[in-house]
Design an enzyme around this catalytic site. Structure first.
Site, PDB file in Angstrom:
ATOM      1  N   HIS A  32       0.839  -1.210   0.000  1.00  8.77           N
ATOM      2  CA  HIS A  32       0.000   0.000   0.000  1.00  8.77           C
ATOM      3  C   HIS A  32       0.868   1.252   0.000  1.00  8.77           C
ATOM      4  O   HIS A  32       0.696   2.153  -0.828  1.00  8.77           O
ATOM      5  CB  HIS A  32      -0.914  -0.008   1.222  1.00  8.77           C
ATOM      6  CG  HIS A  32      -1.728   1.244   1.388  1.00  8.77           C
ATOM      7  ND1 HIS A  32      -3.082   1.293   1.127  1.00  8.77           N
ATOM      8  CD2 HIS A  32      -1.382   2.494   1.790  1.00  8.77           C
ATOM      9  CE1 HIS A  32      -3.519   2.520   1.346  1.00  8.77           C
ATOM     10  NE2 HIS A  32      -2.510   3.273   1.765  1.00  8.77           N
ATOM     11  N   GLU A  33       1.801   1.307   0.943  1.00  9.48           N
ATOM     12  CA  GLU A  33       2.598   2.524   1.088  1.00  9.48           C
ATOM     13  C   GLU A  33       3.563   2.719  -0.086  1.00  9.48           C
ATOM     14  O   GLU A  33       3.742   3.830  -0.582  1.00  9.48           O
ATOM     15  CB  GLU A  33       3.367   2.498   2.408  1.00  9.48           C
ATOM     16  CG  GLU A  33       2.472   2.409   3.639  1.00  9.48           C
ATOM     17  CD  GLU A  33       1.501   3.572   3.767  1.00  9.48           C
ATOM     18  OE1 GLU A  33       1.679   4.608   3.098  1.00  9.48           O
ATOM     19  OE2 GLU A  33       0.543   3.442   4.538  1.00  9.48           O
ATOM     20  N   HIS A  69       2.085   4.270  -3.060  1.00  8.47           N
ATOM     21  CA  HIS A  69       2.032   5.733  -3.074  1.00  8.47           C
ATOM     22  C   HIS A  69       3.224   6.281  -3.855  1.00  8.47           C
ATOM     23  O   HIS A  69       3.123   7.300  -4.546  1.00  8.47           O
ATOM     24  CB  HIS A  69       2.057   6.279  -1.645  1.00  8.47           C
ATOM     25  CG  HIS A  69       0.725   6.300  -0.966  1.00  8.47           C
ATOM     26  ND1 HIS A  69      -0.381   6.900  -1.519  1.00  8.47           N
ATOM     27  CD2 HIS A  69       0.321   5.796   0.237  1.00  8.47           C
ATOM     28  CE1 HIS A  69      -1.420   6.768  -0.687  1.00  8.47           C
ATOM     29  NE2 HIS A  69      -1.012   6.106   0.376  1.00  8.47           N
ATOM     30  N   GLU A 100      -5.492   7.256  -2.814  1.00  6.27           N
ATOM     31  CA  GLU A 100      -5.548   6.295  -1.709  1.00  6.27           C
ATOM     32  C   GLU A 100      -6.083   4.947  -2.176  1.00  6.27           C
ATOM     33  O   GLU A 100      -5.584   3.892  -1.771  1.00  6.27           O
ATOM     34  CB  GLU A 100      -6.415   6.859  -0.577  1.00  6.27           C
ATOM     35  CG  GLU A 100      -6.412   6.039   0.686  1.00  6.27           C
ATOM     36  CD  GLU A 100      -5.062   5.947   1.368  1.00  6.27           C
ATOM     37  OE1 GLU A 100      -4.875   5.000   2.171  1.00  6.27           O
ATOM     38  OE2 GLU A 100      -4.192   6.805   1.109  1.00  6.27           O
ATOM     39  N   HIS A 154      -9.372   8.709   2.748  1.00  9.50           N
ATOM     40  CA  HIS A 154      -9.400   7.299   3.119  1.00  9.50           C
ATOM     41  C   HIS A 154     -10.812   6.717   3.009  1.00  9.50           C
ATOM     42  O   HIS A 154     -10.980   5.497   2.965  1.00  9.50           O
ATOM     43  CB  HIS A 154      -8.874   7.103   4.538  1.00  9.50           C
ATOM     44  CG  HIS A 154      -7.408   7.383   4.677  1.00  9.50           C
ATOM     45  ND1 HIS A 154      -6.915   8.628   4.960  1.00  9.50           N
ATOM     46  CD2 HIS A 154      -6.330   6.577   4.540  1.00  9.50           C
ATOM     47  CE1 HIS A 154      -5.593   8.574   5.016  1.00  9.50           C
ATOM     48  NE2 HIS A 154      -5.215   7.346   4.759  1.00  9.50           N
TER      49      HIS A 154
END
Length: 539
Positions: A353-354, A357, A377, A441
């Site tokens: 997920h991170e 980004h 997101e 989010h």
């Protein structure tokens, strides 16, 4: 069990403990091959050398390209990224300057045929970029103080503004001369803060603010016995994976800063329990590894930026820090140790997920606010779930649940549900005119829901033990095209058609174009994309 020991690779035992009642498993999606068959608009895998060559060519031709697409005499292009399709079409991403000033919201993608003819241009703004003067009425000192005040109101402590720079603000409405100020500090939960504030250079009005340290609560699940990369160093072995761009893992020792690279005498890392600092390092390194493998194996992208260079992972950040975050400025992933420093947040989907980004930052770069922020997101949720599926970990079978292991609610429920996002009590199932005013989010739920519908379809079903029941906004039935195809369509849209200002309407247009490139204009995949967006009220 004694781990296998290797000078280059290590079989490592890692704790499999999870929060009681939190583990929910789902299997791999089955079905037809996801390989594009109706069109040769699929992106080709580019080595770092080939990509560098295309970027060099684009840079040499940027003045001619600016003229071809009708930019003004004061406008120039700055090359950022390039994607090449099997049919020879290139999609070159540019930033723009005006009279030497960066144009925020002026990014664009030029789609060029193999013959060199410009096929089309995707622009973040349709407005003509032009201002009456580039002389600012306001001084930098007053702008910096105003930005620090904005940061303080956003609950940033130790706010310290860097020197503002003049820019053209074109992301919304008519382009205007503005100042961009970066304010550093600390967020209320202990996450570092880097707030970007854009101020009208004539009136002092705040035009935009964005928190650039992008974070989300992860989980403390571990991946069992895994193999990771290490190399011989000056003090035994270093936790550095040269086979994946030199990715290295560092120990912050419950502090901040850069930390120290993990080293080990015998190349056997961790004991499978959180009381050994190396265990979290192993999980972080493994998460980075499977994320790299996913992007390279599925999408042909070598590294987060596509340049063959690995990122950095840092574990044991802060004291009882219950979060994890990606920081593009250091090209690094940072993990806290959770409540009581007992549950490091170093799982597969957190890493994916991170780090996604970072992929978004290097490609579509959707602004982290409003509808574009929800898409940003959601992209990380989509690829976090996709990496989890692709890793085929027996300890963490892929599913459409986000943060299912953390038990942050105390009842075993996940953070987010892709089949019906509103089950978390806050996320949006469908688009409405208010979507841009919702926390990113939660507005991300619209795209997460779209991706689930596109992959699996609507209605009740059970996938390897996990029950899903996905509704549609209008009660229509949606047939899924399979997750493998859905992943390819989303990645194609992200890298070729999304821009900083992409909203949900533009995301529909971009994914339809992507599906057309990959599978043909009249394909079932294009119809599936259209039906899935209609199913979440994006028309």
């Amino acid at each position: 069990m004694t781990p296998h020991i290797s000078r280059k690779r290590s079989m490592l035992a890692i704790s499999t403990a999870v929060a009681a009642g939190a583990l929910l498993a789902a299997g791999m999606t089955t079905g037809a091959s996801a390989q594009p068959v109706a069109s040769s608009g699929a992106p080709v895998a580019l080595s770092s050398t080939a990509r560098a060559g295309l970027l060099q060519d684009a840079n040499a031709d940027k003045a001619a390209t600016a003229e071809k697409i009708g930019l003004g005499a004061k406008e120039k292009l700055v090359v950022r990224d390039v994607v090449k399709d099997a049919n020879g079409t290139t999609h070159t991403r540019y930033e723009r300057t005006y009279d030497g000033l960066p144009v925020l919201g002026g990014d664009l993608v030029v789609h060029t045929a193999k013959s060199g003819k410009v096929k089309s241009v995707t622009k973040a703004t349709k407005a003509t970029v032009k201002v009456a003067s580039t002389d600012a009425k306001l001084g930098k000192s007053s702008v910096a103080k105003s930005a620090e005040s904005t940061a303080s109101k956003s609950k940033t402590t130790k706010a310290d503004a860097q020197s503002p720079r003049k820019v053209i603000w074109a992301a919304e409405g008519k382009p205007v001369l503005a100042y961009e100020t970066v304010v550093t500090g600390m967020q209320k939960d202990g996450t570092p803060s880097r707030l970007r504030v854009v101020t009208d250079a004539a009136t002092g009005k705040k035009l935009f603010q964005k928190q650039e340290i992008e974070n989300a609560t992860g989980n403390s699940q571990y991946s069992g016995k895994v193999e990771i990369g290490s190399k011989k160093g000056s003090n035994g072995f270093d936790l550095t994976d040269d086979s994946r761009g030199g990715h290295s893992t560092f120990n912050l020792e419950n502090g901040e800063g850069e930390g120290k690279i993990f080293t080990d005498d015998d190349d056997t890392w961790g004991n499978g329990k959180p009381d050994d600092a190396q265990t979290a390092g192993v999980d972080a390194a493994y998460g980075a590894q499977v994320t790299w493998d996913y992007y390279k194996g599925v999408h042909g992208r070598e590294g987060i930026k596509g340049d063959g260079k690995g990122a950095t992972s840092r574990v044991h950040y802060g004291d009882s820090y219950v979060n994890a975050f990606w920081d593009d400025s250091c090209f690094c992933m940072t993990y806290g140790d959770g409540e009581g420093n007992k549950k490091p947040l170093t799982s597969i989907d957190v890493a994916a997920h991170e780090m996604s980004h970072g992929v978004t930052s290097a490609t579509g770069n959707m602004e982290y606010s409003g509808e574009s922020g929800g898409l940003n997101e959601a992209t990380s949720d989509i690829f976090g779930s996709s990496v989890e599926f692709n890793a085929k970990s027996p300890e963490d079978i892929g599913d459409y649940l986000i943060g299912e292991e953390i038990d942050i609610n105390g009842d075993g429920s996940p953070l987010r549900y892709m089949d019906k996002p509103s089950k978390d009590g806050q996320s949006l199932d469908n688009w409405s005119a208010d979507a841009g005013n919702v926390d990113v989010h939660y507005s991300s739920g619209i795209a997460n829901h779209f991706f689930y519908l596109l992959s699996e379809g609507s209605g009740a079903k059970e996938i390897n033990g996990v029950k899903y029941d996905s509704p549609t906004a209008d009660g229509s039935k949606v047939e899924g095209i399979g997750r493998d195809k859905a992943e390819k369509i989303w990645f194609k849209a992200l890298t070729s058609y999304f821009t900083t200002t992409t909203d949900y309407k533009a995301a529909r247009e971009g994914t339809v174009k992507a599906a057309t490139d990959l599978y043909g204009a009249d394909s079932a995949e294009v119809k599936g994309v259209e039906a899935a967006w209609t199913g979440v009220n994006v028309k």
